[in-house]
Design a protein around this motif. Structure first.
Motif, PDB file in Angstrom:
ATOM      1  N   GLY A  86       7.608  -1.716  -2.109  1.00 17.05           N
ATOM      2  CA  GLY A  86       7.901  -2.998  -2.766  1.00 17.05           C
ATOM      3  C   GLY A  86       7.632  -4.202  -1.890  1.00 17.05           C
ATOM      4  N   ILE A  87       7.102  -3.931  -0.672  1.00 18.76           N
ATOM      5  CA  ILE A  87       6.817  -5.035   0.247  1.00 18.76           C
ATOM      6  C   ILE A  87       5.333  -4.990   0.618  1.00 18.76           C
ATOM      7  N   GLY A  88       4.655  -6.101   0.504  1.00 19.51           N
ATOM      8  CA  GLY A  88       3.242  -6.156   0.890  1.00 19.51           C
ATOM      9  C   GLY A  88       3.089  -5.759   2.349  1.00 19.51           C
ATOM     10  N   ASP A  89       1.901  -5.293   2.726  1.00 20.76           N
ATOM     11  CA  ASP A  89       1.715  -4.847   4.108  1.00 20.76           C
ATOM     12  C   ASP A  89       0.255  -5.006   4.547  1.00 20.76           C
ATOM     13  N   ILE A  90       0.008  -4.721   5.841  1.00 23.38           N
ATOM     14  CA  ILE A  90      -1.325  -4.957   6.414  1.00 23.38           C
ATOM     15  C   ILE A  90      -2.377  -4.007   5.835  1.00 23.38           C
TER      16      ILE A  90
ATOM     17  N   SER B  65       0.818  -1.229   0.000  1.00 26.55           N
ATOM     18  CA  SER B  65       0.000   0.000   0.000  1.00 26.55           C
ATOM     19  C   SER B  65       0.844   1.268   0.000  1.00 26.55           C
ATOM     20  N   ASN B  66       2.172   1.138   0.284  1.00 27.73           N
ATOM     21  CA  ASN B  66       2.959   2.380   0.429  1.00 27.73           C
ATOM     22  C   ASN B  66       4.168   2.418  -0.508  1.00 27.73           C
ATOM     23  N   GLY B  67       4.185   1.575  -1.521  1.00 28.20           N
ATOM     24  CA  GLY B  67       5.191   1.715  -2.568  1.00 28.20           C
ATOM     25  C   GLY B  67       6.603   1.353  -2.197  1.00 28.20           C
TER      26      GLY B  67
END
Ligand code: TEU
Ligand code: CA
Length: 547
Positions: free
Chosen positions: A27-31, A23-25
């Protein structure tokens, strides 16, 4: 009869947070990325979401090495993000199941930092320390799943500590009641935050008796699980599923029998390990054998027919993509993906959908080791080189069974990076994202995604899918899986052609049926008798209800 539980009719979706939605660019998926996709999961009909670990971790094993059980890894978000996810999921009638990783911690966990200070430290016996053997080497021959000995010498105290996975994942000493007490305290802390259950990582290992080189199914394993049940979730109506690579039908009844007060169900892996090479394990590619696959799946259906409960799955974050492993990702991706879903979801048990399986994601065609991220693959690659095996052979094996196949970013759309991120993902996106993505799948009535949606709905609409007695047929047929489910006077017949060629099937008289076609991946089939011509990967289910 089986006492009714809410998770009997539920379908679980497994998310590997690192690869689901960024969600925040960074490059790592997040909650927050997960929270933003709850409507997607709701429209699929998902009831429960199992999150692979989201806790603070140095990410040596992408979160299966925990350094703080009660805080969220900053790259995934905050506790507030998590609580919002739980609330938003609950608003949609969905529950969140957390991954309980308590066979080991990270070497950066404060308990281990204290423990390695020496024998006098109160945390010393939180882990498994042993003096060197006579020759100064490891205390015994135990080996790590990730290659090499399961023992690492700690120079600070001149003793070895046990790690059945990476050397940065020291095993907890479950024989120590203080360890068990701390784990139960942590579990209750999460239960109080409204989670719907736990998936329990390598839980068959917690009874290990190292000096007797007993790793799984140790003598106290079930004592610990019954104690855990009493001390934590036993009084709550939650879902617990144990990951048990060593499980047999017999032990599965010990874990999940209705009077056992242990777990709801377990993941067994016989249908996975039966295909592995005796010497090279999963690193030597080998096609699967349908007759053996059917016999294992049926054995488990029969074993847990009256008690215990099956967890049904083709894939997870450790396994290759189902479509590549059991289907036909290149020739008939859509019909074979639907066939696999039909064959699995109409068996008895709780189905688990692994992220991307529902849109037909496939193994990723990496060609060089630098593209891989998984510590198991990287360690094994080095060991293969050290053993003089060719790098090309290793890449072939990793292409087929490496864990990174399941960890490439979820493909949401044909946008750059498959719509997973606006930044460069931590691992490359599968190049087929322009064709294989959720946006295309949801708008295509004939997609694998819509087939999963229908199957998940069938489970809720027809008690026979949940409670019907399973019976396999034509067990020796090399290409086709046939089984029936019966509940009272009602009967359902499921047929799945696992082969890419047309098959003429002779229907045993006992299977003659005329009824409603519940689902099919070609044209509907409403009756069986005599012989039937099956198209490549054709699968369907017919329900005959007593009038
Ligand atoms: O997996 C346990 C496990 O045994 C697998 O790692 C298996 O040995 C391997 O994938 C076969 O190739 C659990 C988690 O699912 C896995 O992701 C972790 O790496 C492991 O435990 C350690 O926590
Ligand atoms: Ca992110």
């Amino acid at each position: 009869g089986t006492e009714r539980k809410w998770w009997h009719s539920a379908t679980v979706y497994q998310i590997y947070p690192r690869s689901f939605c960024d969600s925040n660019g960074d490059g790592i998926g997040d909650i927050p990325g997960i929270t933003g996709k709850l409507d997607y999961l709701k429209s699929l009909g998902i009831d429960v979401i199992w999150l692979s670990p989201i806790y603070k971790s140095p990410m040596d094993d992408n979160g299966y090495d925990i350094s703080d059980y009660q805080d969220i890894a900053p790259e995934f978000g905050t506790i507030a993000d998590f609580e919002q996810l739980v609330a938003e999921a609950r608003n949609r009638g969905m529950g969140i199941v957390l991954d309980l990783v308590v066979n080991h911690t990270s070497d950066e966990h404060p308990w281990f930092i204290q423990s390695r200070k020496g024998p006098g430290n109160p945390f010393r016996d939180f882990y498994v320390w042993r003096k060197p053997a006579e020759d100064g080497g490891p205390p015994n021959g135990l080996m790590s799943s990730f290659g090499g000995p399961a023992w690492t010498l700690d120079p600070e105290t001149g003793e070895y500590y046990l790690h059945l996975f990476s050397r940065r994942q020291p095993d907890l000493n479950w024989e120590n009641p203080s360890v068990r007490k701390e784990i139960y305290k942590m579990m209750n802390w999460w239960l109080e935050r409204g989670i719907a259950g736990f998936r329990m990582d390598v839980i068959d290992y917690i009874g290990k008796q190292v000096d007797r080189e007993i790793i799984h199914d140790g003598p106290h394993l079930h004592d610990y699980l019954q104690e855990m049940n009493r001390q934590t979730f036993g009084s709550r109506d939650i879902l617990t599923v144990g990951e048990c690579w060593s499980a047999t039908p017999g032990s599965a009844l010990l874990y999940s029998g209705r009077d056992r007060q242990e777990l709801s169900m377990v993941f067994q892996f016989e249908h996975v390990t039966q295909q592995w090479d005796e010497t090279y394990g999963k690193w030597r590619s080998k096609p699967f054998d349908l007759v053996k696959l059917k016999s294992v799946l049926s054995k488990w259906q029969y074993a847990l027919a009256e008690d215990g409960w099956n967890a049904l799955f083709w894939g997870n974050h450790d396994l290759p993509r189902a479509l590549s492993k059991y289907g036909d990702a290149t020739g008939y991706p859509v019909v074979s993906g639907k066939m696999l879903a039909t064959a699995l979801h109409l068996m008895k048990g709780t189905p688990f959908v692994y992220q991307g399986e529902e849109i037909g994601m496939t193994n990723v065609p990496f060609t060089k080791i630098e593209q891989y991220r998984d510590i198991e693959t990287l360690n094994m690659h080095q060991l293969h080189l050290d053993a003089g095996l060719s790098p090309e052979d290793f890449i072939k094996g990793a292409n087929e069974n490496g864990r990174d196949n399941a960890r490439t970013p979820m493909q949401w759309s044909a946008a750059p990076y498959g719509g997973f991120s606006t930044g460069t993902p931590w691992i490359e996106v599968n190049p087929n994202y322009s064709r294989v993505n959720a946006q295309a799948a949801m708008t295509d009535e004939g997609s694998i995604w819509n087939h999963y949606r229908k199957l998940i709905a069938l489970r809720k609409a027809h008690p026979i899918v949940i409670y019907g007695l399973y019976q396999s047929w034509l067990d020796q047929h090399p290409d086709v899986m046939v089984y029936t489910r019966t509940l009272g006077p009602d009967r359902m017949v499921v047929v799945a052609n696992f082969s890419q060629h047309q098959v003429t099937l002779t229907i045993p008289d006992e299977l003659n049926i005329t009824g409603e076609c519940l689902i099919s991946n070609y044209k509907p089939v409403e009756s069986l008798n005599g012989t039937i011509g099956l198209e490549p990967y054709e699968a369907f289910a017919i329900l005959a209800k007593a009038s």
